[in-house]
Scaffold this motif. Structure first.
Motif, mmCIF file in Angstrom:
data_model
loop_
_atom_site.group_PDB
_atom_site.id
_atom_site.type_symbol
_atom_site.label_atom_id
_atom_site.label_comp_id
_atom_site.label_asym_id
_atom_site.label_seq_id
_atom_site.Cartn_x
_atom_site.Cartn_y
_atom_site.Cartn_z
ATOM 1 N N PRO A 262 -2.967 5.941 -7.164
ATOM 2 C CA PRO A 262 -4.086 5.116 -6.468
ATOM 3 C C PRO A 262 -5.528 5.504 -6.636
ATOM 4 N N THR B 25 0.740 -1.147 0.255
ATOM 5 C CA THR B 25 -0.003 -0.030 -0.096
ATOM 6 C C THR B 25 0.791 1.130 0.088
ATOM 7 N N GLY C 155 -4.035 -1.199 -0.967
ATOM 8 C CA GLY C 155 -4.008 -0.062 -1.991
ATOM 9 C C GLY C 155 -4.539 -0.352 -3.234
ATOM 10 N N CYS D 213 -4.213 -3.061 5.501
ATOM 11 C CA CYS D 213 -4.787 -2.269 4.625
ATOM 12 C C CYS D 213 -4.433 -2.815 3.028
ATOM 13 N N ILE E 167 -7.715 3.551 -0.996
ATOM 14 C CA ILE E 167 -7.104 2.916 0.180
ATOM 15 C C ILE E 167 -7.911 2.051 0.997
#
Length: 369
Positions: A325, A316, A364, A362, A328
């Motif tokens: 991106p 990420t 991305g 997390c 997220i």
């Protein structure tokens, strides 16, 4: 077999006995392209290894966050280094061991494992950093160079973390190709500091926590760029290439990072042994559960290309530093470990969405351009 007429170029800001980069220095070439243009090229078929992203220049606030994070996580990283190093020692011994880190995320971890063996067992294990490129494989010239220097080498590959496991699979494929054509044989088993994707059996931890060396680019990896393979200006049979950013020397924290973590090795011996004892009783066979989470995200978010999904803190961070991106995904249970991700997303005005149905802290998502 190609004769190794050339030697690799001397490069990198690590101490000479900490790491040897087996790379061709491309510093005189202009290879950097803006993230926007690079994203368009990658998504239209140009291979990512043929060009470089512009090195992210962190703000003072972000650098302060790096130093704070390093202070907070140094002991945790030292424990994970010790745990994975002890497993390597049990499997391969130290007599013929050669550490081979995958540039560049693996390089700081390779240096730390080498330092651990020196401090804990007073054994100076050779450590090289070489290139592997998704879709193009391992640098076989570098592997042959290692066997020229160490004919009985028991090579142990090292990386920083796992995401979807693409590099793990690339390494398996590359080693099988090398072994089919060479007398010297290599094992493809990969050792990593963190394995949130459950892709390997040799790891320090499977927690998806922030490894401070993922926060920055070359300035925490020996001032070396990510690796390049572009035959329009490189010769087949030569080492893969990279740039050595000497001009960033004033911002370099590569050795500071190594010292901050290795200072804890003597203090974490008991904790390493406790975790190691439990680990040896566990079934560490890869389940690839991270990839299952990625496929679920891909389906739920209607993403056509799985390569646009980059799971885990390390990946990420790379998305935020080097790609374009889309948004997220944040696991709310892990919010305390994600301050730098939140800061980068805020700086770049990238939307954040809570998403708890994943084994990662997390993820991305890259914009389809």
């Amino acid at each position: 077999m190609i004769e190794l007429i050339n030697k690799p170029d001397m490069m990198g800001s690590y101490k000479a006995d900490d790491a040897v980069f087996l790379l061709r220095d491309l510093s005189t070439l202009s290879l950097e392209i803006s993230n926007e243009e690079r994203e368009r090229l990658i998504q239209s078929g140009t291979h990512y290894s043929e060009m470089l992203p512009i090195e992210y220049q962190p703000s003072e606030e972000y650098l302060a966050l790096f130093h704070r994070t390093l202070a907070d996580y140094a002991k945790r990283i030292a424990i994970a280094v010790g745990v994975v190093a002890e497993q390597i020692k049990l499997r391969k011994g130290l007599e013929n061991l050669v550490l081979v880190s995958l540039a560049r995320a693996g390089t700081p971890i390779g240096v730390l494992i080498k330092r651990y063996f020196k401090e804990r067992y007073n054994v100076d294990v050779p450590h090289y950093s070489i290139s592997i490129i998704r879709g193009r494989g391992l640098d076989e010239t570098a592997i042959r160079y290692i066997f020229e220097q160490h004919p009985t080498a028991a090579i142990q590959f090292i990386d920083g973390w796992t995401g979807k496991g693409a590099i793990t699979k690339e390494l398996d494929k590359s080693c099988a190709h090398f072994n089919a054509q060479n007398k010297s044989q290599i094992e493809s088993e990969l050792a990593v500091l963190a394995d949130p994707g459950h892709c390997v059996s040799l790891y320090g931890t499977r927690e998806d926590f922030l490894i401070p060396s993922a926060c920055l680019n070359s300035t925490v990896s020996g001032l070396v760029s990510r690796t390049v393979l572009n035959y329009s200006f490189m010769e087949k049979g030569d080492f893969h290439g990279a740039k050595y950013y000497k001009e960033l020397q004033s911002s370099d924290v590569s050795n500071l990072y190594i010292e901050a973590v290795s200072d804890h090795f003597e203090l974490v011996t008991e904790e390493v042994q406790e975790i190691l004892t439990k680990r040896l009783l566990e079934n560490t066979t890869p389940t690839w559960q991270g990839m299952k989470a990625v496929q679920a995200i891909q389906e739920e978010m209607h993403i056509t290309d799985v390569n646009l999904v980059k799971p885990g803190v390390g990946e990420t961070t790379r998305v935020l530093l080097r790609r374009i991106p889309w948004k997220i995904l944040i696991n709310p249970a892990c919010i305390e470990d994600l301050e730098h991700v939140l800061l980068l997303a805020k700086d770049k005005n990238i939307p954040i969405e809570e998403y708890s149905n994943m084994s990662y802290s997390c993820c991305g998502l890259i914009k389809n351009v």
